[in-house]
Design a protein around this motif. Structure first.
Motif, PDB file in Angstrom:
ATOM      1  N   VAL A 173      33.504  53.333  59.224  1.00 36.76           N
ATOM      2  CA  VAL A 173      34.680  52.877  59.961  1.00 36.76           C
ATOM      3  C   VAL A 173      35.763  52.454  58.962  1.00 36.76           C
ATOM      4  CG1 VAL A 173      35.551  51.193  61.622  1.00 36.76           C
ATOM      5  CG2 VAL A 173      33.264  52.106  61.895  1.00 36.76           C
ATOM      6  N   VAL A 174      37.005  52.852  59.293  1.00 39.10           N
ATOM      7  CA  VAL A 174      38.147  52.441  58.473  1.00 39.10           C
ATOM      8  C   VAL A 174      38.941  51.416  59.268  1.00 39.10           C
ATOM      9  CG1 VAL A 174      40.250  53.188  57.315  1.00 39.10           C
ATOM     10  CG2 VAL A 174      38.251  54.687  57.350  1.00 39.10           C
ATOM     11  N   LEU A 175      39.134  50.240  58.660  1.00 33.86           N
ATOM     12  CA  LEU A 175      39.901  49.160  59.291  1.00 33.86           C
ATOM     13  C   LEU A 175      41.221  49.028  58.538  1.00 33.86           C
ATOM     14  CD1 LEU A 175      40.211  46.298  60.811  1.00 33.86           C
ATOM     15  CD2 LEU A 175      39.033  45.381  58.842  1.00 33.86           C
ATOM     16  N   GLU A 176      42.332  49.074  59.281  1.00 30.68           N
ATOM     17  CA  GLU A 176      43.633  48.914  58.629  1.00 30.68           C
ATOM     18  C   GLU A 176      44.388  47.748  59.250  1.00 30.68           C
ATOM     19  OE1 GLU A 176      45.010  53.020  56.623  1.00 30.68           O
ATOM     20  OE2 GLU A 176      45.813  52.637  58.614  1.00 30.68           O
ATOM     21  N   VAL A 177      44.991  46.919  58.402  1.00 30.11           N
ATOM     22  CA  VAL A 177      45.876  45.849  58.889  1.00 30.11           C
ATOM     23  C   VAL A 177      47.257  46.132  58.324  1.00 30.11           C
ATOM     24  CG1 VAL A 177      46.322  43.360  58.893  1.00 30.11           C
ATOM     25  CG2 VAL A 177      43.974  44.204  58.974  1.00 30.11           C
ATOM     26  N   ARG A 178      48.254  46.302  59.238  1.00 30.98           N
ATOM     27  CA  ARG A 178      49.587  46.754  58.803  1.00 30.98           C
ATOM     28  C   ARG A 178      50.665  45.776  59.252  1.00 30.98           C
ATOM     29  NH1 ARG A 178      51.273  51.122  61.535  1.00 30.98           N
ATOM     30  NH2 ARG A 178      49.716  51.083  63.187  1.00 30.98           N
ATOM     31  N   ASN A 179      51.657  45.598  58.406  1.00 31.51           N
ATOM     32  CA  ASN A 179      52.830  44.813  58.809  1.00 31.51           C
ATOM     33  C   ASN A 179      54.048  45.346  58.069  1.00 31.51           C
ATOM     34  OD1 ASN A 179      51.412  43.057  56.436  1.00 31.51           O
ATOM     35  ND2 ASN A 179      53.620  42.811  56.340  1.00 31.51           N
ATOM     36  N   SER A 180      55.230  45.119  58.648  1.00 29.67           N
ATOM     37  CA  SER A 180      56.440  45.434  57.891  1.00 29.67           C
ATOM     38  C   SER A 180      56.945  44.133  57.284  1.00 29.67           C
ATOM     39  CB  SER A 180      57.484  46.077  58.796  1.00 29.67           C
ATOM     40  OG  SER A 180      57.739  45.235  59.883  1.00 29.67           O
ATOM     41  N   GLY A 181      57.834  44.254  56.293  1.00 31.50           N
ATOM     42  CA  GLY A 181      58.341  43.051  55.626  1.00 31.50           C
ATOM     43  C   GLY A 181      58.532  43.298  54.148  1.00 31.50           C
ATOM     44  N   PRO A 182      58.599  42.209  53.351  1.00 34.87           N
ATOM     45  CA  PRO A 182      58.860  42.368  51.918  1.00 34.87           C
ATOM     46  C   PRO A 182      57.815  43.265  51.242  1.00 34.87           C
ATOM     47  CG  PRO A 182      58.875  40.053  52.557  1.00 34.87           C
ATOM     48  CD  PRO A 182      58.413  40.811  53.745  1.00 34.87           C
ATOM     49  N   VAL A 183      58.281  44.128  50.337  1.00 44.09           N
ATOM     50  CA  VAL A 183      57.384  45.062  49.648  1.00 44.09           C
ATOM     51  C   VAL A 183      56.592  44.306  48.565  1.00 44.09           C
ATOM     52  CG1 VAL A 183      57.350  47.142  48.198  1.00 44.09           C
ATOM     53  CG2 VAL A 183      59.067  46.896  50.004  1.00 44.09           C
ATOM     54  N   ILE A 184      55.304  44.642  48.421  1.00 43.20           N
ATOM     55  CA  ILE A 184      54.525  44.097  47.293  1.00 43.20           C
ATOM     56  C   ILE A 184      54.817  45.000  46.092  1.00 43.20           C
ATOM     57  CG2 ILE A 184      52.240  43.453  46.433  1.00 43.20           C
ATOM     58  CD1 ILE A 184      51.244  43.362  49.297  1.00 43.20           C
ATOM     59  N   GLU A 185      55.296  44.401  45.008  1.00 50.95           N
ATOM     60  CA  GLU A 185      55.654  45.180  43.817  1.00 50.95           C
ATOM     61  C   GLU A 185      54.440  45.951  43.314  1.00 50.95           C
ATOM     62  OE1 GLU A 185      58.633  45.559  42.636  1.00 50.95           O
ATOM     63  OE2 GLU A 185      59.354  44.228  44.234  1.00 50.95           O
ATOM     64  N   PRO A 186      54.658  47.210  42.814  1.00 51.17           N
ATOM     65  CA  PRO A 186      53.513  47.990  42.305  1.00 51.17           C
ATOM     66  C   PRO A 186      52.712  47.210  41.257  1.00 51.17           C
ATOM     67  CG  PRO A 186      55.483  49.351  42.393  1.00 51.17           C
ATOM     68  CD  PRO A 186      55.919  47.971  42.775  1.00 51.17           C
ATOM     69  N   SER A 187      53.398  46.422  40.409  1.00 50.14           N
ATOM     70  CA  SER A 187      52.676  45.681  39.353  1.00 50.14           C
ATOM     71  C   SER A 187      51.777  44.592  39.959  1.00 50.14           C
ATOM     72  CB  SER A 187      53.666  45.038  38.390  1.00 50.14           C
ATOM     73  OG  SER A 187      54.557  44.222  39.125  1.00 50.14           O
ATOM     74  N   ASP A 188      52.075  44.180  41.208  1.00 44.59           N
ATOM     75  CA  ASP A 188      51.273  43.126  41.860  1.00 44.59           C
ATOM     76  C   ASP A 188      50.100  43.699  42.656  1.00 44.59           C
ATOM     77  OD1 ASP A 188      52.658  40.991  40.957  1.00 44.59           O
ATOM     78  OD2 ASP A 188      53.942  40.781  42.721  1.00 44.59           O
ATOM     79  N   LEU A 189      50.190  45.017  42.988  1.00 46.91           N
ATOM     80  CA  LEU A 189      49.233  45.567  43.965  1.00 46.91           C
ATOM     81  C   LEU A 189      47.770  45.409  43.552  1.00 46.91           C
ATOM     82  CD1 LEU A 189      50.784  48.792  45.515  1.00 46.91           C
ATOM     83  CD2 LEU A 189      50.119  46.693  46.675  1.00 46.91           C
ATOM     84  N   ASP A 190      47.468  45.547  42.257  1.00 47.30           N
ATOM     85  CA  ASP A 190      46.073  45.408  41.832  1.00 47.30           C
ATOM     86  C   ASP A 190      45.708  43.946  41.606  1.00 47.30           C
ATOM     87  OD1 ASP A 190      45.265  47.962  41.978  1.00 47.30           O
ATOM     88  OD2 ASP A 190      45.967  48.488  39.958  1.00 47.30           O
ATOM     89  N   ARG A 191      46.631  43.202  41.001  1.00 52.36           N
ATOM     90  CA  ARG A 191      46.260  41.836  40.591  1.00 52.36           C
ATOM     91  C   ARG A 191      46.117  40.865  41.770  1.00 52.36           C
ATOM     92  NH1 ARG A 191      50.862  38.882  40.328  1.00 52.36           N
ATOM     93  NH2 ARG A 191      50.179  37.244  38.942  1.00 52.36           N
ATOM     94  N   ILE A 192      46.701  41.193  42.948  1.00 53.37           N
ATOM     95  CA  ILE A 192      46.564  40.263  44.068  1.00 53.37           C
ATOM     96  C   ILE A 192      45.114  40.143  44.557  1.00 53.37           C
ATOM     97  CG2 ILE A 192      48.927  40.265  44.974  1.00 53.37           C
ATOM     98  CD1 ILE A 192      48.110  42.417  46.931  1.00 53.37           C
ATOM     99  N   PHE A 193      44.243  41.104  44.135  1.00 55.37           N
ATOM    100  CA  PHE A 193      42.826  41.007  44.516  1.00 55.37           C
ATOM    101  C   PHE A 193      42.038  40.110  43.549  1.00 55.37           C
ATOM    102  CE2 PHE A 193      44.121  44.923  46.610  1.00 55.37           C
ATOM    103  CZ  PHE A 193      43.583  44.735  47.871  1.00 55.37           C
ATOM    104  N   ASP A 194      42.681  39.710  42.439  1.00 50.57           N
ATOM    105  CA  ASP A 194      41.985  38.839  41.479  1.00 50.57           C
ATOM    106  C   ASP A 194      41.968  37.404  42.010  1.00 50.57           C
ATOM    107  OD1 ASP A 194      41.637  40.964  39.855  1.00 50.57           O
ATOM    108  OD2 ASP A 194      43.353  40.522  38.554  1.00 50.57           O
ATOM    109  N   PRO A 195      40.909  36.625  41.664  1.00 43.45           N
ATOM    110  CA  PRO A 195      40.846  35.255  42.195  1.00 43.45           C
ATOM    111  C   PRO A 195      41.976  34.395  41.644  1.00 43.45           C
ATOM    112  CG  PRO A 195      39.096  35.642  40.592  1.00 43.45           C
ATOM    113  CD  PRO A 195      39.753  36.954  40.831  1.00 43.45           C
ATOM    114  N   LEU A 196      42.500  33.517  42.488  1.00 44.99           N
ATOM    115  CA  LEU A 196      43.539  32.551  42.129  1.00 44.99           C
ATOM    116  C   LEU A 196      44.837  33.223  41.682  1.00 44.99           C
ATOM    117  CD1 LEU A 196      41.249  30.021  40.216  1.00 44.99           C
ATOM    118  CD2 LEU A 196      41.946  29.940  42.599  1.00 44.99           C
ATOM    119  N   LYS A 197      45.054  34.506  42.097  1.00 41.99           N
ATOM    120  CA  LYS A 197      46.299  35.209  41.776  1.00 41.99           C
ATOM    121  C   LYS A 197      47.083  35.417  43.059  1.00 41.99           C
ATOM    122  CE  LYS A 197      46.268  36.325  37.332  1.00 41.99           C
ATOM    123  NZ  LYS A 197      45.431  35.247  36.861  1.00 41.99           N
TER     124      LYS A 197
END
Ligand SMILES: Nc1ncnc2c1ncn2[C@@H]1O[C@H](COP(=O)(O)OP(=O)(O)OP(=O)(O)O)[C@@H](O)[C@H]1O
Ligand SMILES: [Mg+2]
Length: 261
Positions: free
Chosen positions: A175-199
């Motif tokens: 099963v593929v679960l997707e959560v979608r919203n519109s709004g401010p873009v997450i910068e490409p440089s942030d896309l990987d690091r937001i999964f790191d703890p305390l980031k």
């Protein structure tokens, strides 16, 4: 001369080993302290939640019911923060996130979880769309925690007047679960690091929220997806931000089948 150099090198090495040992001990003591604190806060929080449910069930008058509703919502939020903190603590102590799988229909689980999230966010549309078979062997509590973290983020960081969409698509792989919203873009440089703890994203990095966000939600969500043999990824552009979780229908059956081959 050679003897003095060897002596100095030995001292340097002994010092480096002592510092490593000492900082590991300090980390361990801090993690144990945090774990005990988080654990011990659960009991008084449970009492507060039970009292709030009791007050709500009294049906006394509108003011009491409203106040009880606020207590219930805040208690739920605090519970979610404590759960995330304790899970982070477990992974820091090298214990990993525990997954207890059972029969779950993800569409029912999502419908129930969204019903609990809507009262805390009046005026926000949160839609669920389901396609295909959404049944599998997963840990229902853990998947509620994962969904809650993603939906709370979409509400918090998405455009305040835009809906949040939760889509479920069942296929042969899982099963593929997707959560979608519109709004401010997450910068490409942030896309990987937001999964790191305390980031947190660069916009929120130095920003202390009133609700005490720690930057743990996506880290825990990724640990839960991985604990089920699945994955999570994010993409973001001017149109929308999407978090995609892929869950095999049963991690353990797949694993056993692979072992037998
Ligand atoms: N739907 C989203 N839209 C835009 N940015 C997002 C979205 N979801 C997460 N982010 C960014 O990713 C960062 C990390 O999210 P995460 O859930 O891990 O931590 P948090 O929300 O800051 O804190 P916590 O979840 O521990 O309360 C957020 O601070 C935010 O910058
Ligand atoms: Mg979050």
């Amino acid at each position: 001369m050679d003897g003095i150099i060897r002596f100095n090198e030995a001292i340097d090495q002994a010092l480096a080993e002592s510092v490593t040992f000492y900082s590991a001990q300090v980390d361990q003591a801090r993690n144990l302290f945090l774990g005990m604190l988080g654990h011990d806060l659960r009991n008084p929080l449970h009492t507060i939640q039970m009292t709030a449910f009791y007050l709500a069930a009294l049906n006394a008058d509108a003011k009491v019911s409203e106040a009880a509703g606020r207590l219930i919502n805040s208690g739920r939020h605090m519970q979610a923060l404590l759960d995330d903190l304790l899970d982070f603590n477990r992974t820091s102590l090298g214990l990993g996130i525990n997954i207890t799988p059972g029969d779950v229909d993800l569409s029912q689980l999502c419908a129930g979880a969204l019903d609990q999230l809507r009262p805390a966010n009046p005026g926000r549309r949160i839609d669920l769309e389901v396609h295909g078979d959404t049944c599998g062997s997963w840990d229902s509590k853990r998947l509620q925690q994962l969904l809650g973290n993603l939906v709370r983020n979409a509400i918090k960081y998405g455009a305040p007047d835009a809906p949040v969409y939760v889509d479920l698509n069942g296929d042969t792989a899982g099963v593929v679960l997707e959560v979608r919203n519109s709004g401010p873009v997450i910068e490409p440089s942030d896309l990987d690091r937001i999964f790191d703890p305390l980031k947190r994203g660069s916009d929120n990095e130095n920003n202390r929220d009133a609700d005490g966000s720690l930057g743990l939600g996506l880290y825990i969500a990724r640990e839960i997806a991985r604990g089920h043999g699945g994955s999570i990824e994010a993409r973001s552009d001017e149109n929308e931000t999407v978090f995609t979780v892929r869950l095999p229908r049963s991690h353990y059956i797949e694993y056993e089948t692979r072992e037998q081959l």
